[in-house]
Write a protein that holds these residues in place. Structure first.
Motif, PDB file in Angstrom:
ATOM      1  N   GLU A  68      -0.073 -33.279   8.540  1.00 22.58           N
ATOM      2  CA  GLU A  68      -0.451 -31.702   8.940  1.00 22.58           C
ATOM      3  C   GLU A  68      -0.081 -31.540  10.332  1.00 22.58           C
ATOM      4  O   GLU A  68       0.170 -32.381  11.256  1.00 22.58           O
ATOM      5  CB  GLU A  68      -2.048 -32.081   9.023  1.00 22.58           C
ATOM      6  N   LEU A  69       0.606 -30.302  10.503  1.00 24.50           N
ATOM      7  CA  LEU A  69       1.070 -29.925  11.380  1.00 24.50           C
ATOM      8  C   LEU A  69       0.238 -29.059  12.608  1.00 24.50           C
ATOM      9  O   LEU A  69       0.532 -28.686  13.803  1.00 24.50           O
ATOM     10  CB  LEU A  69       2.300 -28.990  11.310  1.00 24.50           C
ATOM     11  N   TYR A  70      -1.107 -28.952  11.995  1.00 25.59           N
ATOM     12  CA  TYR A  70      -2.081 -28.237  13.173  1.00 25.59           C
ATOM     13  C   TYR A  70      -3.350 -28.727  13.264  1.00 25.59           C
ATOM     14  O   TYR A  70      -3.714 -29.721  12.258  1.00 25.59           O
ATOM     15  CB  TYR A  70      -2.366 -26.755  12.219  1.00 25.59           C
ATOM     16  N   LYS A  71      -4.293 -28.563  14.187  1.00 25.38           N
ATOM     17  CA  LYS A  71      -5.241 -29.210  14.442  1.00 25.38           C
ATOM     18  C   LYS A  71      -6.347 -28.614  13.269  1.00 25.38           C
ATOM     19  O   LYS A  71      -6.102 -27.733  12.894  1.00 25.38           O
ATOM     20  CB  LYS A  71      -5.909 -28.774  15.772  1.00 25.38           C
ATOM     21  N   THR A  72      -7.413 -29.566  13.015  1.00 21.35           N
ATOM     22  CA  THR A  72      -8.254 -29.215  12.115  1.00 21.35           C
ATOM     23  C   THR A  72      -9.211 -28.307  12.681  1.00 21.35           C
ATOM     24  O   THR A  72      -9.964 -28.642  13.678  1.00 21.35           O
ATOM     25  CB  THR A  72      -9.025 -30.194  11.436  1.00 21.35           C
ATOM     26  N   ILE A  73      -9.535 -27.054  12.256  1.00 19.15           N
ATOM     27  CA  ILE A  73     -10.639 -26.194  13.239  1.00 19.15           C
ATOM     28  C   ILE A  73     -11.359 -25.175  12.167  1.00 19.15           C
ATOM     29  O   ILE A  73     -10.818 -24.738  11.032  1.00 19.15           O
ATOM     30  CB  ILE A  73      -9.902 -25.484  14.205  1.00 19.15           C
ATOM     31  N   SER A  74     -12.411 -24.778  12.524  1.00 18.71           N
ATOM     32  CA  SER A  74     -13.202 -23.704  11.438  1.00 18.71           C
ATOM     33  C   SER A  74     -12.779 -22.583  12.028  1.00 18.71           C
ATOM     34  O   SER A  74     -12.229 -22.137  12.854  1.00 18.71           O
ATOM     35  CB  SER A  74     -14.646 -24.039  11.856  1.00 18.71           C
ATOM     36  N   VAL A  75     -12.927 -21.710  10.982  1.00 16.43           N
ATOM     37  CA  VAL A  75     -12.665 -20.241  10.962  1.00 16.43           C
ATOM     38  C   VAL A  75     -13.291 -19.847  12.231  1.00 16.43           C
ATOM     39  O   VAL A  75     -12.900 -18.762  13.207  1.00 16.43           O
ATOM     40  CB  VAL A  75     -13.152 -19.555   9.769  1.00 16.43           C
ATOM     41  N   LYS A  76     -14.739 -20.053  12.369  1.00 18.39           N
ATOM     42  CA  LYS A  76     -15.500 -19.468  13.459  1.00 18.39           C
ATOM     43  C   LYS A  76     -14.699 -20.070  14.738  1.00 18.39           C
ATOM     44  O   LYS A  76     -14.944 -19.190  15.779  1.00 18.39           O
ATOM     45  CB  LYS A  76     -16.847 -20.241  13.224  1.00 18.39           C
ATOM     46  N   GLU A  77     -14.475 -21.166  14.939  1.00 14.87           N
ATOM     47  CA  GLU A  77     -13.839 -21.558  16.224  1.00 14.87           C
ATOM     48  C   GLU A  77     -12.592 -21.220  16.546  1.00 14.87           C
ATOM     49  O   GLU A  77     -12.319 -20.614  17.676  1.00 14.87           O
ATOM     50  CB  GLU A  77     -13.832 -23.389  16.247  1.00 14.87           C
ATOM     51  N   TYR A  78     -11.702 -21.105  15.670  1.00 17.14           N
ATOM     52  CA  TYR A  78     -10.382 -20.436  15.722  1.00 17.14           C
ATOM     53  C   TYR A  78     -10.841 -18.963  16.198  1.00 17.14           C
ATOM     54  O   TYR A  78     -10.113 -18.474  17.188  1.00 17.14           O
ATOM     55  CB  TYR A  78      -9.664 -20.275  14.640  1.00 17.14           C
ATOM     56  N   SER A  79     -11.663 -18.271  15.403  1.00 21.95           N
ATOM     57  CA  SER A  79     -11.795 -16.723  15.850  1.00 21.95           C
ATOM     58  C   SER A  79     -12.413 -16.428  17.069  1.00 21.95           C
ATOM     59  O   SER A  79     -11.811 -15.547  17.865  1.00 21.95           O
ATOM     60  CB  SER A  79     -12.766 -15.996  14.785  1.00 21.95           C
ATOM     61  N   LYS A  80     -13.274 -17.499  17.678  1.00 23.54           N
ATOM     62  CA  LYS A  80     -13.811 -17.319  19.010  1.00 23.54           C
ATOM     63  C   LYS A  80     -12.708 -17.661  19.885  1.00 23.54           C
ATOM     64  O   LYS A  80     -12.654 -16.848  21.067  1.00 23.54           O
ATOM     65  CB  LYS A  80     -14.759 -18.649  19.045  1.00 23.54           C
ATOM     66  N   GLU A  81     -11.818 -18.631  19.835  1.00 22.21           N
ATOM     67  CA  GLU A  81     -10.716 -18.867  20.716  1.00 22.21           C
ATOM     68  C   GLU A  81      -9.679 -17.580  20.887  1.00 22.21           C
ATOM     69  O   GLU A  81      -9.207 -17.118  21.740  1.00 22.21           O
ATOM     70  CB  GLU A  81      -9.902 -20.108  19.894  1.00 22.21           C
TER      71      GLU A  81
END
Ligand code: OGA
Ligand code: NI
Length: 357
Positions: free
Chosen positions: A325-338
């Motif tokens: 996997e090339l990316y960190k695992t993150i939720s849609v919510k956390e990514y959107s917040k960022e």
């Protein structure tokens, strides 16, 4: 339900800024406020994309079994892998519906400020009429006003214009059609990627959808300002309709800004950050920006699609090859917040998700 609604609305906020449409009509070019002056806009290297250079995908050749063209599918795959952008023609959305959408959104922006401001953003939220991505009083500002509306899973009608009187109905119908087009594209992308279309649709289809209508007033010194700062879209898939005949979208390719010239009736489709993550980097979320016209206002409507907030963004297992996997695992919510917590800054949010290999 109520908690999901508030969760979505709490994804971001933006400081209040002056209305650019008013500002543009009130000042002469020598008076452009400092916060709008963008030295990087002046040095823009612009090549125009020849009509046949940005891939043009004919949807009819992909969904009609009698017309199905394997080469068209490879072209779609290539567009998603190398350009992150393509024009979509023969998409089946009726001309009349597109015209109605263009007219109704223009109708809203032509209203007096007072009427538009009845739908303005509220503190701590990103829906409504205003600007996004402004987090400090020093930050440079974009030469545009926006109207952002969530269409799915829940609409907050406080922000939906009532004038033109058909606005709400038009946007409902338009976004439903766009959602169907997007589902077709997801299934075709799955084919190209070698994953089960059902799995692709289960992960992505009919979850969150929002629109952003961008209004870019003209500016006599257009090359000193920027309509929309360089960014990649922090969602899965965007369908953009340029709503009048003024060009201004530029995409970054080989470190040059290329101007997109949409064909009549075409949509411009682009891969967002979440789809880049879910395809483990096979599809590219590409940086783009909008520039301003000296004489005429420009109008566009972007329709954004993404999974529900609680979904965890992970590459499809078939796409995790030797590199893992090339990316960190993150939720849609956390990514959107960022994404919404920073000013628009190229691909910085996506870059911060990359695992160092
Ligand atoms: C956007 C966007 C480009 C345009 O809204 O994310 O990239 O041409 N818009 O308005
Ligand atoms: Ni964008």
């Amino acid at each position: 339900m109520a908690s999901e609604l508030s969760t979505h609305l709490e994804l971001g906020s933006s400081l209040t800024v002056p209305n650019v449409q008013e500002l543009a009509s009130a000042i002469s070019s020598s008076e452009i406020p400092e916060r709008y002056l963008r030295p990087e806009a002046e040095a823009r290297v612009v090549d125009s994309i020849d009509d046949d250079e940005l891939p043009v995908i004919d949807l009819m050749k992909l969904v009609d079994p009698e017309l199905f063209d394997k080469e068209e599918l490879s072209r779609l795959g290539l567009a998603c892998r190398e350009w992150g952008f393509f024009q979509l023609i023969n998409h089946g959305v009726a001309k009349e519906m597109i015209e109605k959408t263009k007219n109704d959104i223009m109708g809203f922006f032509k209203l007096p400020l007072k009427e538009k401001e009845a739908f303005k953003q509220l503190p701590g939220q990103i829906e409504g009429y205003g600007q996004m991505f402004v987090h400090s009083e020093e930050q440079k500002l974009d030469w545009a006003d926006m109207l952002t509306l969530v269409t799915k899973p829940h609409k907050d009608m406080r922000f939906w214009p009532i004038n033109p009187s058909s606005f709400r109905d038009t946007i409902d119908k338009y976004t439903l059609k766009i959602e169907n087009v997007v589902d077709c594209l997801y299934a075709l992308m799955a084919k190209d990627l070698g994953i089960d279309p059902k799995v692709m649709l289960k992960n992505l289809s009919k979850q969150m959808q929002s629109i952003r209508i961008n209004y870019y007033p003209p500016c006599k010194e257009a090359n000193k300002v920027l309509g929309l700062s360089p960014h990649s879209d922090g969602i899965a898939l965007t369908v953009l309709l340029q709503a009048n005949d003024v060009n201004g979208l530029q995409i970054k390719k080989n470190n040059k800004w290329l101007l997109v010239k949409p064909k009549p009736g075409a949509f411009i489709v682009n891969i967002g950050d979440m789809l880049e993550i879910m395809t483990n980097g096979k599809y590219k979320s590409v940086e783009h920006r909008a520039v301003i016209n000296m004489e005429e206002a420009r109008l566009s409507i972007a329709t954004f699609h993404l999974p529900n907030t609680d979904v965890i963004l992970r590459p499809f297992p078939e796409l995790i090859n030797g590199d893992g996997e090339l990316y960190k695992t993150i939720s849609v919510k956390e990514y959107s917040k960022e994404y919404f917590s920073e000013k628009l800054n190229g691909k910085s949010a996506l870059e911060s998700m990359k695992l160092k290999k």
